[in-house]
Design a protein around this motif. Structure first.
Motif, mmCIF file in Angstrom:
data_model
loop_
_atom_site.group_PDB
_atom_site.id
_atom_site.type_symbol
_atom_site.label_atom_id
_atom_site.label_comp_id
_atom_site.label_asym_id
_atom_site.label_seq_id
_atom_site.Cartn_x
_atom_site.Cartn_y
_atom_site.Cartn_z
ATOM 1 N N LEU A 179 0.832 -1.204 0.000
ATOM 2 C CA LEU A 179 0.000 0.000 0.000
ATOM 3 C C LEU A 179 0.870 1.259 0.000
ATOM 4 O O LEU A 179 0.595 2.216 -0.736
ATOM 5 C CB LEU A 179 -0.917 -0.006 1.222
ATOM 6 C CG LEU A 179 -2.009 1.067 1.265
ATOM 7 C CD1 LEU A 179 -2.989 0.880 0.111
ATOM 8 C CD2 LEU A 179 -2.758 1.016 2.593
ATOM 9 N N PHE A 180 1.942 1.260 0.794
ATOM 10 C CA PHE A 180 2.845 2.412 0.811
ATOM 11 C C PHE A 180 3.597 2.539 -0.502
ATOM 12 O O PHE A 180 3.805 3.653 -1.005
ATOM 13 C CB PHE A 180 3.835 2.285 1.972
ATOM 14 C CG PHE A 180 3.236 2.664 3.306
ATOM 15 C CD1 PHE A 180 2.815 3.962 3.564
ATOM 16 C CD2 PHE A 180 3.072 1.712 4.297
ATOM 17 C CE1 PHE A 180 2.247 4.308 4.780
ATOM 18 C CE2 PHE A 180 2.505 2.050 5.517
ATOM 19 C CZ PHE A 180 2.097 3.348 5.766
ATOM 20 N N LEU A 200 2.121 9.245 -5.948
ATOM 21 C CA LEU A 200 2.668 10.577 -5.664
ATOM 22 C C LEU A 200 3.561 11.030 -6.820
ATOM 23 O O LEU A 200 3.599 12.223 -7.149
ATOM 24 C CB LEU A 200 3.445 10.555 -4.348
ATOM 25 C CG LEU A 200 2.598 10.522 -3.072
ATOM 26 C CD1 LEU A 200 3.488 10.364 -1.836
ATOM 27 C CD2 LEU A 200 1.764 11.787 -2.944
ATOM 28 N N ALA A 201 4.284 10.083 -7.409
ATOM 29 C CA ALA A 201 5.110 10.419 -8.571
ATOM 30 C C ALA A 201 4.230 10.874 -9.734
ATOM 31 O O ALA A 201 4.567 11.828 -10.454
ATOM 32 C CB ALA A 201 5.960 9.217 -8.980
ATOM 33 N N ILE A 202 3.099 10.187 -9.935
ATOM 34 C CA ILE A 202 2.164 10.595 -10.992
ATOM 35 C C ILE A 202 1.611 11.992 -10.704
ATOM 36 O O ILE A 202 1.552 12.853 -11.591
ATOM 37 C CB ILE A 202 0.990 9.587 -11.091
ATOM 38 C CG1 ILE A 202 1.493 8.222 -11.553
ATOM 39 C CG2 ILE A 202 -0.085 10.115 -12.034
ATOM 40 C CD1 ILE A 202 1.939 8.175 -12.983
ATOM 41 N N GLY A 255 3.023 14.303 -8.942
ATOM 42 C CA GLY A 255 4.103 15.265 -9.168
ATOM 43 C C GLY A 255 4.263 15.613 -10.631
ATOM 44 O O GLY A 255 4.465 16.781 -10.990
ATOM 45 N N SER A 256 4.168 14.586 -11.487
ATOM 46 C CA SER A 256 4.288 14.823 -12.935
ATOM 47 C C SER A 256 3.137 15.694 -13.432
ATOM 48 O O SER A 256 3.341 16.616 -14.222
ATOM 49 C CB SER A 256 4.291 13.486 -13.681
ATOM 50 O OG SER A 256 5.357 12.684 -13.254
ATOM 51 N N LEU A 257 1.918 15.397 -12.960
ATOM 52 C CA LEU A 257 0.760 16.192 -13.384
ATOM 53 C C LEU A 257 0.872 17.632 -12.887
ATOM 54 O O LEU A 257 0.486 18.573 -13.589
ATOM 55 C CB LEU A 257 -0.532 15.553 -12.859
ATOM 56 C CG LEU A 257 -0.859 14.158 -13.411
ATOM 57 C CD1 LEU A 257 -2.094 13.604 -12.725
ATOM 58 C CD2 LEU A 257 -1.059 14.210 -14.913
ATOM 59 N N THR A 258 1.401 17.802 -11.681
ATOM 60 C CA THR A 258 1.553 19.149 -11.132
ATOM 61 C C THR A 258 2.608 19.932 -11.896
ATOM 62 O O THR A 258 2.455 21.132 -12.156
ATOM 63 C CB THR A 258 1.941 19.070 -9.648
ATOM 64 O OG1 THR A 258 0.955 18.311 -8.948
ATOM 65 C CG2 THR A 258 2.037 20.461 -9.034
#
Length: 252
Positions: free
Chosen positions: A68-69, A76-78, A80-83
């Motif tokens: 789960l972690f 979170l990486a996805i 970050g990329s979208l942001t």
């Protein structure tokens, strides 16, 4: 010609080394006690995950919180990329303005459609049979993301967006997948169980088919989340360079 000969020599050398290693390395006769326990109990035993596929039972049941972690880190990486490539509402609308590649040769159209259909079917099978055979939600979702990527390469991203699959909808599907994972993990708490507890909260089988308890649900929701997450990033990365430079105010 010299390069071709060099590549052939390299290929033959690699195959020869691989063949030699495969013939001379034998697996250990005695299994690690923990590995032996997993093999004996993933389907049978008192602490069974009711899954013939040992790897999936380990990932989502025996060490489910760790998975789960890991899943959270990936998403979170996805995010970050979208942001990083976040656009304003006006810029997002402008980025959608364009036309698919016109007048593609007929063989390209047919082959692309058949390949996309096969990718969708195979990826769903990988995910939905993850509790029975090698595969699972992440592998199935990764395969699923190849389908929109192929459409982008053949028709440009505008073909996807004109058929309803834009970045916003991909993010919504990804969020549904993440929400499903979270609800599946928390559901056992309603029955005084533990977070991510597999058996006996979820059914071990249905109509004679082993479901692996909650494993099939985790695979299904991760399939949606991974496939849609990658697709959202692909759509952003496929925005023409000229438009991105315009959004960023870069003149050259």
């Amino acid at each position: 010609m010299k390069r071709l000969i060099g590549l052939l020599i390299l290929l033959i050398t690699v195959l020869g080394v691989a063949f030699y290693i495969a013939q001379n390395i034998t697996p250990p006769e005695n299994l690690h006690p923990l590995g032996e326990y997993y093999l004996e109990n993933s389907y049978f035993g008192e602490h069974s995950a009711k899954s013939p596929e040992v790897v999936t039972s380990i990932l989502w049941d025996y060490r489910g919180v760790d998975t789960l972690f890991e899943t959270a880190v990936f998403f979170l990486a996805i995010i970050g990329s979208l942001t990083l490539f976040r656009l304003s509402k006006e810029q997002a609308e402008e980025a959608k303005q364009g036309q698919p590649k016109p007048q593609l040769p007929e063989p390209v159209v047919v082959v692309t459609k058949l390949t996309v259909a096969m990718i969708l079917a195979v990826s769903a099978s990988i995910a939905l049979h993850g509790q029975l055979t090698p595969g699972g939600g992440f592998q199935g979702g990764s395969a699923l993301a190849v389908a929109p990527l192929l459409v982008i390469a053949a028709y440009t991203k505008y073909a996807l967006e004109k058929n309803g699959l834009d970045k916003t909808r991909a993010i919504i599907i990804r969020s549904i997948g993440l929400l499903g994972i979270a609800l599946t993990a928390l559901t056992p708490l309603l029955a005084n169980g533990y977070i991510m507890q597999n058996q006996p909260i979820f059914p071990g089988e249905a109509l004679g088919v082993p479901l692996g308890g909650s494993l099939v649900l985790y695979n299904l929701f991760e399939y949606l989340a991974v496939g849609a997450g990658f697709t959202a990033v692909f759509l952003l990365l496929s925005i023409p360079e000229k438009k991105f430079k315009k959004f960023l105010g870069v003149r050259r």
